[in-house]
Enzyme design. Structure first.
Site, PDB file in Angstrom:
ATOM      1  N   MET A  13       0.770  -1.054   0.082  1.00  0.00           N
ATOM      2  CA  MET A  13      -0.142   0.070   0.144  1.00  0.00           C
ATOM      3  C   MET A  13       0.918   1.249  -0.144  1.00  0.00           C
ATOM      4  O   MET A  13       0.574   2.230  -0.628  1.00  0.00           O
ATOM      5  CB  MET A  13      -0.832   0.130   1.345  1.00  0.00           C
ATOM      6  CG  MET A  13      -2.221  -0.847   0.999  1.00  0.00           C
ATOM      7  SD  MET A  13      -3.184  -0.281  -0.404  1.00  0.00           S
ATOM      8  CE  MET A  13      -3.528   1.061  -0.195  1.00  0.00           C
ATOM      9  N   GLY A  88      -5.514   3.222   7.693  1.00  0.00           N
ATOM     10  CA  GLY A  88      -6.133   2.051   7.062  1.00  0.00           C
ATOM     11  C   GLY A  88      -5.669   0.774   7.666  1.00  0.00           C
ATOM     12  O   GLY A  88      -6.040  -0.214   7.168  1.00  0.00           O
ATOM     13  N   THR A  90      -5.417  -2.545   9.536  1.00  0.00           N
ATOM     14  CA  THR A  90      -6.291  -3.475   9.898  1.00  0.00           C
ATOM     15  C   THR A  90      -6.005  -4.269  11.137  1.00  0.00           C
ATOM     16  O   THR A  90      -4.686  -4.590  11.369  1.00  0.00           O
ATOM     17  CB  THR A  90      -7.079  -4.409   8.935  1.00  0.00           C
ATOM     18  OG1 THR A  90      -5.999  -5.036   8.373  1.00  0.00           O
ATOM     19  CG2 THR A  90      -7.538  -3.667   7.918  1.00  0.00           C
ATOM     20  N   ALA A 112     -10.922   3.489   8.609  1.00  0.00           N
ATOM     21  CA  ALA A 112     -11.782   2.598   7.708  1.00  0.00           C
ATOM     22  C   ALA A 112     -11.259   1.380   7.288  1.00  0.00           C
ATOM     23  O   ALA A 112     -10.020   1.372   6.938  1.00  0.00           O
ATOM     24  CB  ALA A 112     -12.369   3.472   6.300  1.00  0.00           C
ATOM     25  N   ALA A 113     -11.830   0.281   7.455  1.00  0.00           N
ATOM     26  CA  ALA A 113     -11.293  -1.066   7.059  1.00  0.00           C
ATOM     27  C   ALA A 113     -11.387  -1.153   5.375  1.00  0.00           C
ATOM     28  O   ALA A 113     -10.581  -1.877   5.119  1.00  0.00           O
ATOM     29  CB  ALA A 113     -12.260  -2.093   7.453  1.00  0.00           C
ATOM     30  N   HIS A 144     -11.552 -13.602  -5.574  1.00  0.00           N
ATOM     31  CA  HIS A 144     -10.189 -13.174  -5.257  1.00  0.00           C
ATOM     32  C   HIS A 144      -9.021 -14.104  -5.523  1.00  0.00           C
ATOM     33  O   HIS A 144      -9.295 -14.948  -5.932  1.00  0.00           O
ATOM     34  CB  HIS A 144     -10.051 -12.891  -3.662  1.00  0.00           C
ATOM     35  CG  HIS A 144     -10.782 -11.571  -3.017  1.00  0.00           C
ATOM     36  ND1 HIS A 144     -12.176 -11.710  -2.693  1.00  0.00           N
ATOM     37  CD2 HIS A 144     -10.304 -10.409  -2.770  1.00  0.00           C
ATOM     38  CE1 HIS A 144     -12.354 -10.625  -2.094  1.00  0.00           C
ATOM     39  NE2 HIS A 144     -11.410  -9.746  -2.257  1.00  0.00           N
ATOM     40  N   HIS A 145      -7.747 -13.595  -5.671  1.00  0.00           N
ATOM     41  CA  HIS A 145      -6.748 -14.396  -6.161  1.00  0.00           C
ATOM     42  C   HIS A 145      -6.462 -15.526  -5.191  1.00  0.00           C
ATOM     43  O   HIS A 145      -6.995 -15.717  -4.217  1.00  0.00           O
ATOM     44  CB  HIS A 145      -5.588 -13.349  -5.993  1.00  0.00           C
ATOM     45  CG  HIS A 145      -5.298 -12.642  -4.533  1.00  0.00           C
ATOM     46  ND1 HIS A 145      -4.930 -13.217  -3.589  1.00  0.00           N
ATOM     47  CD2 HIS A 145      -5.825 -11.482  -4.150  1.00  0.00           C
ATOM     48  CE1 HIS A 145      -4.816 -12.563  -2.621  1.00  0.00           C
ATOM     49  NE2 HIS A 145      -5.392 -11.463  -2.760  1.00  0.00           N
ATOM     50  N   LYS A 148      -5.352 -15.505  -1.317  1.00  0.00           N
ATOM     51  CA  LYS A 148      -5.999 -15.087  -0.074  1.00  0.00           C
ATOM     52  C   LYS A 148      -6.536 -16.456   0.652  1.00  0.00           C
ATOM     53  O   LYS A 148      -6.948 -17.662   0.408  1.00  0.00           O
ATOM     54  CB  LYS A 148      -7.133 -14.327  -0.845  1.00  0.00           C
ATOM     55  CG  LYS A 148      -8.271 -13.697   0.426  1.00  0.00           C
ATOM     56  CD  LYS A 148      -9.298 -12.860  -0.136  1.00  0.00           C
ATOM     57  CE  LYS A 148     -10.125 -12.214   0.836  1.00  0.00           C
ATOM     58  NZ  LYS A 148      -9.352 -11.599   2.005  1.00  0.00           N
ATOM     59  N   THR A 155     -14.903  -7.447   2.920  1.00  0.00           N
ATOM     60  CA  THR A 155     -15.649  -6.691   2.215  1.00  0.00           C
ATOM     61  C   THR A 155     -17.036  -7.515   2.145  1.00  0.00           C
ATOM     62  O   THR A 155     -18.147  -6.773   2.356  1.00  0.00           O
ATOM     63  CB  THR A 155     -15.296  -6.257   0.853  1.00  0.00           C
ATOM     64  OG1 THR A 155     -14.028  -5.720   0.989  1.00  0.00           O
ATOM     65  CG2 THR A 155     -16.008  -5.263   0.215  1.00  0.00           C
TER      66      THR A 155
HETATM   67  P1  NAD Z   1       2.881  -4.962   3.898  1.00  0.00           P
HETATM   68  O1  NAD Z   1       3.062  -5.978   4.791  1.00  0.00           O
HETATM   69  O2  NAD Z   1       3.043  -4.762   2.230  1.00  0.00           O
HETATM   70  O3  NAD Z   1       3.436  -3.429   4.321  1.00  0.00           O
HETATM   71  C1  NAD Z   1       3.405  -3.277   5.766  1.00  0.00           C
HETATM   72  C2  NAD Z   1       4.279  -1.894   5.942  1.00  0.00           C
HETATM   73  O4  NAD Z   1       4.229  -1.603   7.194  1.00  0.00           O
HETATM   74  C3  NAD Z   1       5.811  -2.308   5.476  1.00  0.00           C
HETATM   75  O5  NAD Z   1       6.403  -0.887   5.269  1.00  0.00           O
HETATM   76  C4  NAD Z   1       6.352  -2.330   6.890  1.00  0.00           C
HETATM   77  O6  NAD Z   1       7.791  -2.247   6.931  1.00  0.00           O
HETATM   78  C5  NAD Z   1       5.826  -1.556   7.792  1.00  0.00           C
HETATM   79  N1  NAD Z   1       5.801  -1.950   9.083  1.00  0.00           N
HETATM   80  C6  NAD Z   1       5.069  -3.226   9.569  1.00  0.00           C
HETATM   81  N2  NAD Z   1       5.455  -3.204  10.944  1.00  0.00           N
HETATM   82  C7  NAD Z   1       6.129  -2.290  11.249  1.00  0.00           C
HETATM   83  C8  NAD Z   1       6.836  -1.511  12.623  1.00  0.00           C
HETATM   84  N3  NAD Z   1       6.584  -2.490  13.729  1.00  0.00           N
HETATM   85  N4  NAD Z   1       7.585  -0.561  12.614  1.00  0.00           N
HETATM   86  C9  NAD Z   1       7.409   0.118  11.437  1.00  0.00           C
HETATM   87  N5  NAD Z   1       6.868  -0.194  10.198  1.00  0.00           N
HETATM   88  C10 NAD Z   1       6.412  -1.421  10.095  1.00  0.00           C
HETATM   89  O7  NAD Z   1       1.359  -4.677   3.790  1.00  0.00           O
HETATM   90  P2  NAD Z   1      -0.022  -4.183   3.033  1.00  0.00           P
HETATM   91  O8  NAD Z   1      -0.414  -4.947   2.075  1.00  0.00           O
HETATM   92  O9  NAD Z   1       0.753  -2.527   2.656  1.00  0.00           O
HETATM   93  O10 NAD Z   1      -0.978  -3.624   4.099  1.00  0.00           O
HETATM   94  C11 NAD Z   1      -0.806  -2.593   5.155  1.00  0.00           C
HETATM   95  C12 NAD Z   1      -2.064  -2.636   5.940  1.00  0.00           C
HETATM   96  O11 NAD Z   1      -3.068  -2.233   5.444  1.00  0.00           O
HETATM   97  C13 NAD Z   1      -2.689  -4.091   6.489  1.00  0.00           C
HETATM   98  O12 NAD Z   1      -2.925  -3.775   7.850  1.00  0.00           O
HETATM   99  C14 NAD Z   1      -3.885  -4.320   5.402  1.00  0.00           C
HETATM  100  O13 NAD Z   1      -4.645  -5.094   5.967  1.00  0.00           O
HETATM  101  C15 NAD Z   1      -4.253  -2.728   5.375  1.00  0.00           C
HETATM  102  N6  NAD Z   1      -4.995  -2.393   4.253  1.00  0.00           N
HETATM  103  C16 NAD Z   1      -5.983  -1.825   4.382  1.00  0.00           C
HETATM  104  C17 NAD Z   1      -6.839  -1.319   3.279  1.00  0.00           C
HETATM  105  C18 NAD Z   1      -8.034  -0.242   3.451  1.00  0.00           C
HETATM  106  O14 NAD Z   1      -8.741   0.101   2.627  1.00  0.00           O
HETATM  107  N7  NAD Z   1      -8.362   0.026   4.753  1.00  0.00           N
HETATM  108  C19 NAD Z   1      -6.639  -1.681   2.027  1.00  0.00           C
HETATM  109  C20 NAD Z   1      -5.359  -2.534   1.836  1.00  0.00           C
HETATM  110  C21 NAD Z   1      -4.710  -2.837   2.915  1.00  0.00           C
END
Ligand code: NAD
Length: 258
Positions: A13, A88, A90, A112-113, A144-145, A148, A155
């Site tokens: 993200m 964002g 979760t 928001a989730a 989904h892919h 998952k 959702t």
């Molecule tokens: P990811 O694993 O690809 O990236 C996680 C990031 O957080 C990395 O940059 C990592 O270095 C950093 N990180 C993790 N723990 C850390 C710590 N203790 N200290 C510092 N940095 C830390 O994950 P992603 O796919 O990018 O998803 C991230 C989050 O966003 C998840 O919780 C996912 O469920 C959520 N998400 C929410 C939405 C939404 O619409 N709300 C959409 C997509 C993903």
């Protein structure tokens, strides 16, 4: 100029949020928080830290898609320095959720989730359809892919929840997830869920309201993660000048007034 710090900058993200920011006037990514795990986005030349307390410049807003233990530190920092937060991440436990609520008494937060604009519009449409078409059989189908690991998707469950709420029932009492063998006839008022897994499908959701002589289908198709990033940035711009409080995407998008 809106000074942004992306928390989780090296993540999936984080990369798309950075790319979206690059195309926006009046938005500058000044810093990022990330563990030293995966590469940072190409073109990022701000400050990078692995713990938020190390930042040397206070941002206007954090856009945080990381992990709860990291986000909790961000909330503490935001409260101390008066920063806005787009949250964002979760997977918060009850203690984490309480901290979000407590922090929102001091600074404005959008939590928001699902930050996708389209998914939030879809949920609002389902709520209306479920209330008006009380007698229609509701079936929720999601794809989904192949990677998952959970089903139905979060959702899809949110879709079921808004529909159940609009019908004045609890989802757990009416949910039927998957069918197999001699199932008997469909029970009136139930909400069915079917999950498809395969290939590289980003995320597809359908709510089918099946009635006698007609059918309404409300569908959302995600083609990339940029939908979440675009929604998060829309929320970041909307949050400017807002009072402390815990805001939802419904409020950001004005869906609560329609
Ligand atoms: P990811 O694993 O690809 O990236 C996680 C990031 O957080 C990395 O940059 C990592 O270095 C950093 N990180 C993790 N723990 C850390 C710590 N203790 N200290 C510092 N940095 C830390 O994950 P992603 O796919 O990018 O998803 C991230 C989050 O966003 C998840 O919780 C996912 O469920 C959520 N998400 C929410 C939405 C939404 O619409 N709300 C959409 C997509 C993903």
């Amino acid at each position: 100029m809106l000074k942004v710090c992306i928390v989780g900058l090296s993540g999936r993200m984080g990369h798309v949020i950075f790319e979206c920011c690059q195309g926006m006037d009046g938005v500058k990514v000044i810093s990022g928080v990330a563990k030293n795990d995966t590469p940072l986005p190409i073109g990022f030349n701000g400050e990078i830290v692995d713990s938020v307390e190390q930042l040397t410049q206070v941002p206007d807003v954090f856009i945080d898609f990381s992990r709860p233990q990291c986000s909790l530190k961000v909330l503490a920092y935001a409260k101390e320095h008066g920063c806005r937060v787009i949250l964002g991440t979760t997977g918060f436990d009850d203690e984490g959720k309480s901290m979000i609520v407590a922090t929102a008494r001091a600074v404005p937060i959008v939590f928001a989730a699902n930050f996708s604009v389209g998914v939030n519009v879809m949920l609002a449409l389902i709520k209306k359809a479920a209330a008006v078409m009380q007698d229609a059989d509701l079936e929720i189908v999601e794809a989904h892919h192949r990677y998952k690991v959970d089903a139905p998707s979060g959702t899809a469950l949110a879709m079921g929840e808004v529909a159940a709420e609009a019908r004045g029932v609890a989802l757990k009492d009416v949910m039927v997830a998957g069918r197999h063998g001699i199932t008997g006839e469909r029970n009136y008022g139930t909400i069915g869920f079917s999950s498809i897994r395969g290939g590289d499908v980003v995320g597809e959701h359908q709510a089918m309201f099946l009635s006698d002589g007609e059918r309404v289908v409300i569908e959302h198709v995600a083609t990339s993660r940029s939908n979440f990033a675009r929604g998060a940035l829309r929320a970041a711009v909307w949050l400017e000048g807002k009072k402390p409080g815990l805001y939802t995407m419904n409020e950001v998008l004005g869906l609560d007034k329609i």
